[in-house]
Each structure stands twice: as C-alpha cells, then as structure tokens.
Motif scaffolding. Structure first.
Motif, PDB file in Angstrom:
ATOM      1  N   VAL A 198       1.465  16.677 -14.315  1.00  0.00           N
ATOM      2  CA  VAL A 198       1.775  15.662 -13.304  1.00  0.00           C
ATOM      3  C   VAL A 198       0.635  15.581 -12.288  1.00  0.00           C
ATOM      4  O   VAL A 198       0.238  14.492 -11.869  1.00  0.00           O
ATOM      5  CB  VAL A 198       3.112  15.972 -12.601  1.00  0.00           C
ATOM      6  CG1 VAL A 198       3.322  15.050 -11.404  1.00  0.00           C
ATOM      7  CG2 VAL A 198       4.266  15.828 -13.580  1.00  0.00           C
ATOM      8  N   ASP A 199       0.100  16.733 -11.937  1.00  0.00           N
ATOM      9  CA  ASP A 199      -1.015  16.748 -10.982  1.00  0.00           C
ATOM     10  C   ASP A 199      -2.233  16.028 -11.551  1.00  0.00           C
ATOM     11  O   ASP A 199      -2.912  15.272 -10.861  1.00  0.00           O
ATOM     12  CB  ASP A 199      -1.378  18.202 -10.659  1.00  0.00           C
ATOM     13  CG  ASP A 199      -2.596  18.305  -9.761  1.00  0.00           C
ATOM     14  OD1 ASP A 199      -2.554  17.725  -8.652  1.00  0.00           O
ATOM     15  OD2 ASP A 199      -3.585  18.938 -10.155  1.00  0.00           O
ATOM     16  N   ILE A 254       7.105  17.982  -6.521  1.00  0.00           N
ATOM     17  CA  ILE A 254       6.912  16.749  -7.280  1.00  0.00           C
ATOM     18  C   ILE A 254       7.839  15.681  -6.719  1.00  0.00           C
ATOM     19  O   ILE A 254       8.966  15.980  -6.302  1.00  0.00           O
ATOM     20  CB  ILE A 254       7.189  16.985  -8.789  1.00  0.00           C
ATOM     21  CG1 ILE A 254       6.042  17.793  -9.415  1.00  0.00           C
ATOM     22  CG2 ILE A 254       7.365  15.662  -9.538  1.00  0.00           C
ATOM     23  CD1 ILE A 254       6.196  18.057 -10.894  1.00  0.00           C
ATOM     24  N   GLY A 268       2.660  20.284  -3.839  1.00  0.00           N
ATOM     25  CA  GLY A 268       2.534  20.434  -5.286  1.00  0.00           C
ATOM     26  C   GLY A 268       1.087  20.437  -5.737  1.00  0.00           C
ATOM     27  O   GLY A 268       0.680  21.251  -6.567  1.00  0.00           O
ATOM     28  N   LEU A 313       3.895  20.931 -13.691  1.00  0.00           N
ATOM     29  CA  LEU A 313       3.094  20.701 -12.487  1.00  0.00           C
ATOM     30  C   LEU A 313       1.657  20.331 -12.844  1.00  0.00           C
ATOM     31  O   LEU A 313       1.069  19.409 -12.265  1.00  0.00           O
ATOM     32  CB  LEU A 313       3.114  21.964 -11.620  1.00  0.00           C
ATOM     33  CG  LEU A 313       2.535  21.840 -10.210  1.00  0.00           C
ATOM     34  CD1 LEU A 313       3.335  20.865  -9.372  1.00  0.00           C
ATOM     35  CD2 LEU A 313       2.464  23.206  -9.534  1.00  0.00           C
ATOM     36  N   CYS A 342       2.625  14.443  -7.766  1.00  0.00           N
ATOM     37  CA  CYS A 342       2.667  15.673  -6.988  1.00  0.00           C
ATOM     38  C   CYS A 342       2.694  15.344  -5.495  1.00  0.00           C
ATOM     39  O   CYS A 342       2.029  14.403  -5.054  1.00  0.00           O
ATOM     40  CB  CYS A 342       1.436  16.542  -7.269  1.00  0.00           C
ATOM     41  SG  CYS A 342       1.632  17.617  -8.687  1.00  0.00           S
TER      42      CYS A 342
END
Lengths: 182, 182
Positions: free
Chosen positions: B70-71, B105, B125, B67, B121
């Motif tokens: 990806v964020d 996601i 997310g 997370l 996200c």
DNA sequence: TGAAATATGTCAATGAAACTGACGTAATTG
DNA sequence: CAATTACGTCAGTTTCATTGACATATTTCA
C-alpha cells in the motif's frame, strides 16, 4: 521518457535495459526497493512449486523444509535442524513426527553420543525430496539460463518469477510513485 | 581435493573461488541445489529484520506485506492487493482491519468506480513502512556492495545472509553428500 | 429499466504452523 | 554423583491462512 525521470536517483548498478524471456525489464529496475519486491515475488513462486506436490501428500512447507535438510545432510541431529530452521523443538516435533510415522524419515541413535537422534531419509523420503528438489531446480536452471540472469540480482530474481506472472509484476512495478492508477 | 570430486557435475555458471566479506565461498558453489538452500537462508534473514520491528507494534509479517504494497502503490484496490498477496479476502481483512483501526492505512472510495476502496498509507503508516524498508534496503545495499555479489546469483544470496551466520551456512553446505558428520 | 456481474465486507468454523512454559528421561561431562 | 546436555511431550495460545455462505453497494449490459 517521463517514467524514468520519475525514478529515484539511487541506482547502485549500471545495468542496461534487458529483456528476460520476452517479458520487458522495462528500463533499469535497479533500486533496492525493487529488489525487495522481486525477492517477495520470486520466493512466492519458488515455494509455490513444491507446495502443489506436498498438498498431494497432506504435507506443508514445514514438512518440506525438514525433509529437504535431512535428505541433503544425512545424519543431521535435532539440535542442528533446530538451528537451521529457527523454530522451537515443539514446532519441529509436530512435523517430524508426521514424517517419521509415515515412513519418510528414520532416526538412529548417535554412536559417539547416544543422546543424539541422527536423522536420515528412507528411500520413500529421498524419492519425495528428489521430486521437490526437481521442480525447484527446474525453475532455477531455467532462470539461470536466461541470458541476463547472471548479469544482475534483479534480472535473476525476475527470471525466477513464474513466466506468466512476469508481465503483471513488471506492470505493477512500473506504477511506483504514481498516484494510484487503479 | 576429495570434496570437489564429490560435487555433482551440473554447474551452469563458470564462477571462480570468490570470497564474500571474509566468509569463504569455499570453492565453486554453483549447483542449483546450493541455490535452493541459499535462497532459504537469504530469505530467512531478509524477513527477520522487519520482524523485529513489527513485533514492537504487535504486527506480523502479514501486516508488513500489506503495509509495504500500500505504501509503495498508493491507491491500490483490495482486488489488486489480493492478487499480489495470493491470499483470501478474509485473510486480508483481518490484518487490513488492524492497520486501518490503528491508523496506519486509510481507505478512500474510488472515484471512477465507487465500489472500490482505494488504499493509502497515513503519515504514521508511511513512517513505519519507511522504517521497514530501511532495514531491508540496508541488507540489500550491503549485499550489492560486496565485490562478488553482482557476479553471480549465489554470491548475491550468500551476501544477503546475516554476516555472523555466513560461516555456519558455508560450513553446513560444505558437508553435503558426506555421511552425517554430526 | 432491470437483471447480472463485480467489488467489497462479514460471520462462522477449521487447519497449519508457529509460540511459551513446564516437566520428564536418558546420556554425557566433570 | 551432581550438573549439564539432547531430546520428548503435555497443555495452552497466537498468527495466518483456509472454506463456505451470505449481505450490500455499485456498475454493466441487454
């Protein structure tokens, strides 16, 4: 300089554009968001060194932690070790049993309190612990020797990253905020 | 002063006896052996903060790492994520599946290369990632705000340790070399 | 165009490292 | 002598990683 303009404003440390061992620090990387990632990468490589040695013995990180603290603090009790590692005694027992059975750690009954098992490294155990400490110390001293390492936490953490990987990490971190330039 | 005499000679950094937030630095703690342990304790507490939040969602550290990256790097591909995390795609898939199925996601097919799955996200997310970053940032900024934190890596790492635990860590580390004062 | 390489997904089995819960034993404390 | 403490262990579970094999879609290149 479009990239530095895209940076978040919060920059708690007034550090200059410093290069560490050939890898560009690529402008002031001083947000604590950056530190979160640098800590991840630095720790990843930091434990990676011993991992390779441990694999030759069929041991893992859990064994390493136990061996390290027993080596460093001879006479450690089970309860103290549990408090340091923050695991359950069942978890500890699994790896500790391995280390004792294979002759890396020895137990002595406590003298003042005979319920306690005082833990000590055997010669073999101390030798292995020494090898493991050595590779970690090598990375640390190399990092501390970098001209900018002492100047700021971020430079220290960057210097802790495997040299071959530093460029990749810097490249990745330069990408933050931009829409996925995958 | 018997203890400082027992210290190993190698002390790469000339730092003074500095106190961090009330916890005594207890003399120059500047061997790289000390740094090994400080890094362990600092990292332990550093990941401990998010762990508590993640537990409420039924997620673990593996979910956190995915997370987080990806964020922070929207549009990341699977291959890039695998390279960052250094795990197998099977391992990644397990946690990534959780995060996608539960709406944290989302995937988009790559535009230039339609084989790629670009990861982003969702609002949910990003909100969770923000919460997790917040607690880690809080610890980091608090550590960086400590007067001595910037002065040396050891002070920075010490300041990263949970304040309540700092005394215990200092006490433990003051014991090195002595025969088990358990 | 067609074969090879690439990016990803998935099934199956395994292992490492943690967990909870329960119970037992020896030693110390009060 | 009862309660507490320190430690050990049995049994079951979960998380997070692994290896190996194989499938599918897409891109690249000869």
């Amino acid at each position: 300089m479009p990239r530095s303009a895209a940076r978040p404003a919060a920059c708690p440390l007034p550090i200059a554009d410093i290069r560490v061992d050939g890898a560009a620090a690529d402008g002031p990387t001083c947000s604590s968001d950056d530190l979160i990632e640098l800590l991840f990468f630095a720790y990843r490589d930091f434990v990676g060194d011993p991992d390779r040695i441990l694999a030759e013995y069929g041991f893992g990180r859990a064994h390493h932690r136990v061996l390290h603290f027993v080596d460093r603090y001879p006479g450690l009790t089970i309860a103290e070790l549990l408090d340091i590692l923050r695991i359950t005694k069942q978890s500890l027992n699994r790896v500790l049993k391995d280390l004792i059975e294979q002759g890396y750690i020895a137990q002595k009954t406590g003298t003042s309190d005979r319920r306690q098992r005082l833990l000590y490294c055997t010669q073999t155990g101390a030798a292995l612990a020494g090898d493991l400490t050595r590779v970690q110390t090598r990375r640390l001293t190399r990092a501390l020797a970098a001209p900018a390492a002492a100047a700021s936490p971020e430079n220290f953490l960057l210097a802790m990253i495997e040299p071959d990987e530093r460029a990749a990490v810097s490249r990745l971190m330069a990408r933050r905020g931009q829409q996925g330039t995958a």
